[in-house]
Design an enzyme around this catalytic site. Structure first.
Site, short mmCIF file in Angstrom:
data_model
loop_
_atom_site.label_atom_id
_atom_site.label_comp_id
_atom_site.label_asym_id
_atom_site.label_seq_id
_atom_site.Cartn_x
_atom_site.Cartn_y
_atom_site.Cartn_z
N ASP A 253 0.80 -1.23 0.00
CA ASP A 253 0.00 0.00 0.00
C ASP A 253 0.84 1.28 0.00
O ASP A 253 0.32 2.35 -0.32
CB ASP A 253 -0.93 0.04 1.23
CG ASP A 253 -1.84 -1.17 1.31
OD1 ASP A 253 -2.07 -1.81 0.26
OD2 ASP A 253 -2.33 -1.48 2.41
N MET B 298 -5.78 -2.65 -5.08
CA MET B 298 -5.72 -2.56 -3.62
C MET B 298 -5.10 -1.21 -3.19
O MET B 298 -4.92 -0.32 -4.00
CB MET B 298 -4.92 -3.73 -3.06
CG MET B 298 -5.71 -5.01 -2.95
SD MET B 298 -4.74 -6.27 -2.12
CE MET B 298 -6.01 -7.50 -1.82
N GLY B 299 -4.74 -1.14 -1.92
CA GLY B 299 -4.12 0.07 -1.41
C GLY B 299 -4.73 0.54 -0.10
O GLY B 299 -4.31 1.52 0.49
N GLU C 277 -9.50 0.51 -4.17
CA GLU C 277 -10.57 -0.14 -3.39
C GLU C 277 -11.16 0.77 -2.30
O GLU C 277 -12.30 0.59 -1.89
CB GLU C 277 -10.04 -1.42 -2.75
CG GLU C 277 -8.89 -1.16 -1.77
CD GLU C 277 -8.31 -2.42 -1.14
OE1 GLU C 277 -8.81 -3.52 -1.39
OE2 GLU C 277 -7.33 -2.28 -0.38
N HIS D 81 -5.68 -10.05 -4.62
CA HIS D 81 -4.44 -10.55 -4.01
C HIS D 81 -3.35 -10.91 -5.01
O HIS D 81 -2.22 -11.20 -4.61
CB HIS D 81 -4.76 -11.74 -3.11
CG HIS D 81 -5.58 -11.35 -1.92
ND1 HIS D 81 -6.94 -11.20 -1.98
CD2 HIS D 81 -5.22 -11.00 -0.66
CE1 HIS D 81 -7.39 -10.80 -0.79
NE2 HIS D 81 -6.37 -10.68 0.02
O1 F6P Z 1 -2.43 -4.00 3.37
C1 F6P Z 1 -2.29 -4.83 2.29
C2 F6P Z 1 -3.63 -5.22 1.72
O2 F6P Z 1 -3.42 -6.02 0.59
C3 F6P Z 1 -4.53 -4.03 1.35
O3 F6P Z 1 -4.19 -3.41 0.15
C4 F6P Z 1 -5.89 -4.70 1.33
O4 F6P Z 1 -6.90 -3.76 1.59
C5 F6P Z 1 -5.79 -5.72 2.42
O5 F6P Z 1 -4.40 -5.95 2.65
C6 F6P Z 1 -6.45 -7.05 2.12
O6 F6P Z 1 -6.46 -7.82 3.27
P1 F6P Z 1 -6.70 -9.40 3.30
O7 F6P Z 1 -5.41 -10.06 2.86
O8 F6P Z 1 -7.02 -9.67 4.73
O9 F6P Z 1 -7.82 -9.70 2.37
#
Ligand code: F6P
Length: 363
Positions: free
Chosen positions: A142, A184-185, A237, A287
């Site tokens: 992020d 993401m972010g 997001e 992911h």
């Molecule tokens: O902090 C890293 C991150 O990938 C964010 O960008 C995202 O909002 C979050 O983690 C997703 O979390 P999880 O792996 O619990 O789905």
């Protein structure tokens, strides 16, 4: 001259490309140059509470520079100060920090290297205040950590997201569609801004700039009128409409930050399609942005951060993390990280540059 000090390494929070490169750098330098013994704590703070660890030898950390994930395992939920214990369907939270601290003391380590983002380093700061010698290494795709210009993992995530946008571009062009790519972010727009600019996004939406869907639709229609019968919308997001709210995918109660974002791309897709009457599709990069091999930039950065972390241990700069400031590495108090996140400033030069080439930010 070998000094036989013993150190431990822990990786916490979401994984990202480059963690293994940091583990390798810390462990190799500690073993090879400093004659130290290295212990790997397993699954983040879970390992600290439950005494799960293993020795890391030089061989264990050889050949992992390019591999994704973390060889030590990680956890986004384990917090010694608020440790979730499941009782049937109920979750109970216990303060097991004393257990974690005792376990670490029994291991006889002179320093714990915590590789993590705001959650992990926030806990590291508390452990430091409770007497644990800690050095932090900033990690997150992020790029939202205070006290450092950049975190390792960010460049890799931007690279993957850009590759995604490039591929979406060709199918968008062929089908004359609006394609929305959600990246993401969390609550910061760094990935969307950088990947959006790198991938030539026509519209880039970041949490720092609330959007108006009518302005997005107007931009798409204008492009259509000019014969550009497709549009690429890169959306972070964590965005919110003007006067509206973020889209929450799920709540993970046991997590330090329980809110999991995701899905705004679909909401926007429906709205834009309705207003413009143009066929719209949404792709969520998710992911994918955290997986696989780190970019050369992240491998280099991770190696520098890991090497500096060992110097900081030697100098007993505990309670600090390795920060990047311009072209130099600096020691930054973990207190700074615990104070909040680093979002994109509205006057960021990249926003200005993007606007100057006609990119719309939905405002
Ligand atoms: O902090 C890293 C991150 O990938 C964010 O960008 C995202 O909002 C979050 O983690 C997703 O979390 P999880 O792996 O619990 O789905």
């Amino acid at each position: 001259m070998k000094n036989q000090k013993r150190i431990a390494i822990l990786t916490g929070g979401g994984d990202c490309p480059g963690i293994n490169a940091v583990i390798r750098a810390v462990a190799k330098k500690a073993i090879y140059e400093k004659g130290m013994e290295v212990i790997g704590i397993e699954d983040g703070y879970h390992g600290l509470v439950n005494n799960q660890y293993r020795p890391l030898t030089y061989d264990d950390v050889s050949g992992i520079l390019t591999s994704g994930g973390t060889i030590l395992g990680t956890s986004k939920t384990a917090n010694p100060y608020r440790y979730a214990v499941r009782k049937g369907r109920r979750l109970e939270f216990k303060d097991l920090s004393k257990t974690a601290i005792e376990n670490l003391k029994k291991l006889g380590v002179s320093c714990l290297v915590c590789i993590g983002g705001d959650g992990t380093l926030g806990i590291a700061h508390r452990l430091f205040e409770d007497g644990i010698p800690i050095v932090g290494v900033p990690k997150t795709i992020d790029n939202d950590l205070r006290g450092t210009d950049i975190t390792f993992g960010f460049d890799s995530a931007v690279w993957i997201a850009t590759e995604g946008i490039d591929r979406i571009h060709t199918t968008a062009q062929s089908h004359h569609r609006i394609m929305i790519i959600e990246v993401m972010g969390h609550k910061a727009g760094w990935i969307a801004l950088h990947a959006g600019v790198a991938g030539g996004g026509d519209i880039i939406l970041i949490p720092e700039i609330p959007y108006d869907v009518n302005i997005i639709a107007k931009k798409v229609k204008e492009r259509n009128k000019k014969g550009r019968r497709f549009s690429i919308v890169v959306v972070a997001e964590g965005v919110r409409p003007k006067g509206g709210d973020i889209v929450i995918q799920r709540i993970v109660k046991e997590s330090t930050d329980p809110i999991r974002l995701g899905g705004v791309g679909f909401v926007l897709g429906e709205q834009i399609e309705k207003i413009t009457e143009l066929e719209t599709r949404t792709v969520v990069m998710g992911h994918l942005q955290r997986g696989g091999s780190p970019t050369p930039f992240d491998r280099v950065l991770a190696t520098q951060l890991g090497s500096k972390a060992v110097d900081m241990m030697e100098n007993e700069e505990f309670g600090y993390m390795v920060g990047v400031s311009g072209n130099t590495l600096a020691s930054v108090s973990l207190q700074v990280v615990a104070e909040g996140t680093k979002t994109v400033p509205l006057d960021h030069p990249l926003i200005k540059a993007a606007r100057s080439v006609g990119t719309c930010f939905g405002d």
